[in-house]
Design an enzyme around this catalytic site. Structure first.
Site, PDB file in Angstrom:
ATOM      1  N   ASN A   7      30.395 -20.673  -4.845  1.00  0.00           N
ATOM      2  CA  ASN A   7      30.075 -21.723  -3.942  1.00  0.00           C
ATOM      3  C   ASN A   7      28.770 -22.642  -4.540  1.00  0.00           C
ATOM      4  O   ASN A   7      28.409 -21.835  -5.669  1.00  0.00           O
ATOM      5  CB  ASN A   7      29.706 -21.174  -2.409  1.00  0.00           C
ATOM      6  CG  ASN A   7      28.649 -19.993  -2.234  1.00  0.00           C
ATOM      7  OD1 ASN A   7      27.451 -20.208  -2.847  1.00  0.00           O
ATOM      8  ND2 ASN A   7      28.964 -19.080  -1.942  1.00  0.00           N
TER       9      ASN A   7
ATOM     10  N   ASP B 215      33.178 -15.045   1.515  1.00  0.00           N
ATOM     11  CA  ASP B 215      33.872 -14.406   2.733  1.00  0.00           C
ATOM     12  C   ASP B 215      35.493 -13.874   2.202  1.00  0.00           C
ATOM     13  O   ASP B 215      35.944 -13.100   2.975  1.00  0.00           O
ATOM     14  CB  ASP B 215      34.501 -15.777   3.752  1.00  0.00           C
ATOM     15  CG  ASP B 215      33.118 -15.910   4.391  1.00  0.00           C
ATOM     16  OD1 ASP B 215      31.956 -15.013   4.780  1.00  0.00           O
ATOM     17  OD2 ASP B 215      32.911 -17.305   4.944  1.00  0.00           O
TER      18      ASP B 215
ATOM     19  N   ASP C 107      31.686  -7.426   5.456  1.00  0.00           N
ATOM     20  CA  ASP C 107      30.669  -8.333   6.042  1.00  0.00           C
ATOM     21  C   ASP C 107      29.327  -7.654   6.182  1.00  0.00           C
ATOM     22  O   ASP C 107      29.078  -6.762   6.938  1.00  0.00           O
ATOM     23  CB  ASP C 107      31.211  -8.633   7.804  1.00  0.00           C
ATOM     24  CG  ASP C 107      30.391  -9.401   8.308  1.00  0.00           C
ATOM     25  OD1 ASP C 107      28.909  -9.555   8.074  1.00  0.00           O
ATOM     26  OD2 ASP C 107      30.940 -10.204   9.270  1.00  0.00           O
TER      27      ASP C 107
END
Length: 166
Positions: A55, A124, A151
């Protein structure tokens, strides 16, 4: 003659380092004795030996938080994904690449910290299987199967001790 008593070429620290240390010396040490864990930057998930998905996180927020916490007297550990940022002076930096790397670095030492600030942009999803060789271009379309990453925030929320702040 140098200030330390030796004779020879001396070296003055660069201006940024000098200013950082002046800020450190003048800042109130309101976090003295506190241990703070901060995550920063992106993670990279490999597709094959030469490609990855990621990202656009720069890591600037986490690095700024780490610098500020150090200036306020905290013992700071920064778990950082790949960035081009200068490592903050006085901060223990642990470099990681993937979401899995970050997860394992953070969970192994979670009990040591009074505060945990998770500002990293953790991926994710990761590739189900990483190709052993560079994926060749072909005329047909291709698909990549992804799986959820662990997570980190969920784990920390479930395992934080009384008195810890997340």
């Amino acid at each position: 003659l140098l200030a330390c008593g030796d004779t020879g070429n001396g070296k003055l620290a660069d201006e940024d380092t000098l200013l950082e240390m002046i800020d450190y010396m003048l800042a109130p040490k309101t976090l003295s004795g506190k241990n703070i864990l901060i995550s920063a930057g992106p993670t990279q998930e490999s597709l094959d030996p030469v490609r990855f998905i990621t990202n656009h996180s720069s890591g600037k927020m986490g690095y700024a938080l780490a610098k500020a916490a150090f200036q306020l007297g905290a013992n700071v550990t920064l778990v950082s994904g790949p960035t081009h940022l200068k490592k903050p002076h006085g901060v223990n930096v642990i470099d990681v690449i993937s979401a899995n790397d970050m997860y394992h670095q953070i969970i192994q030492c979670v009990k040591e910290y009074d505060y945990m600030i998770m500002s990293a942009a953790v991926g994710d999803y990761a590739c189900n299987e990483i190709a052993d060789e560079k994926i060749k271009k072909s005329d047909s379309s291709t698909s990549i199967e992804l799986e959820r990453t662990d997570d980190i925030l969920k784990y920390l929320g479930e395992h934080k001790t009384p008195g810890q702040f997340l």
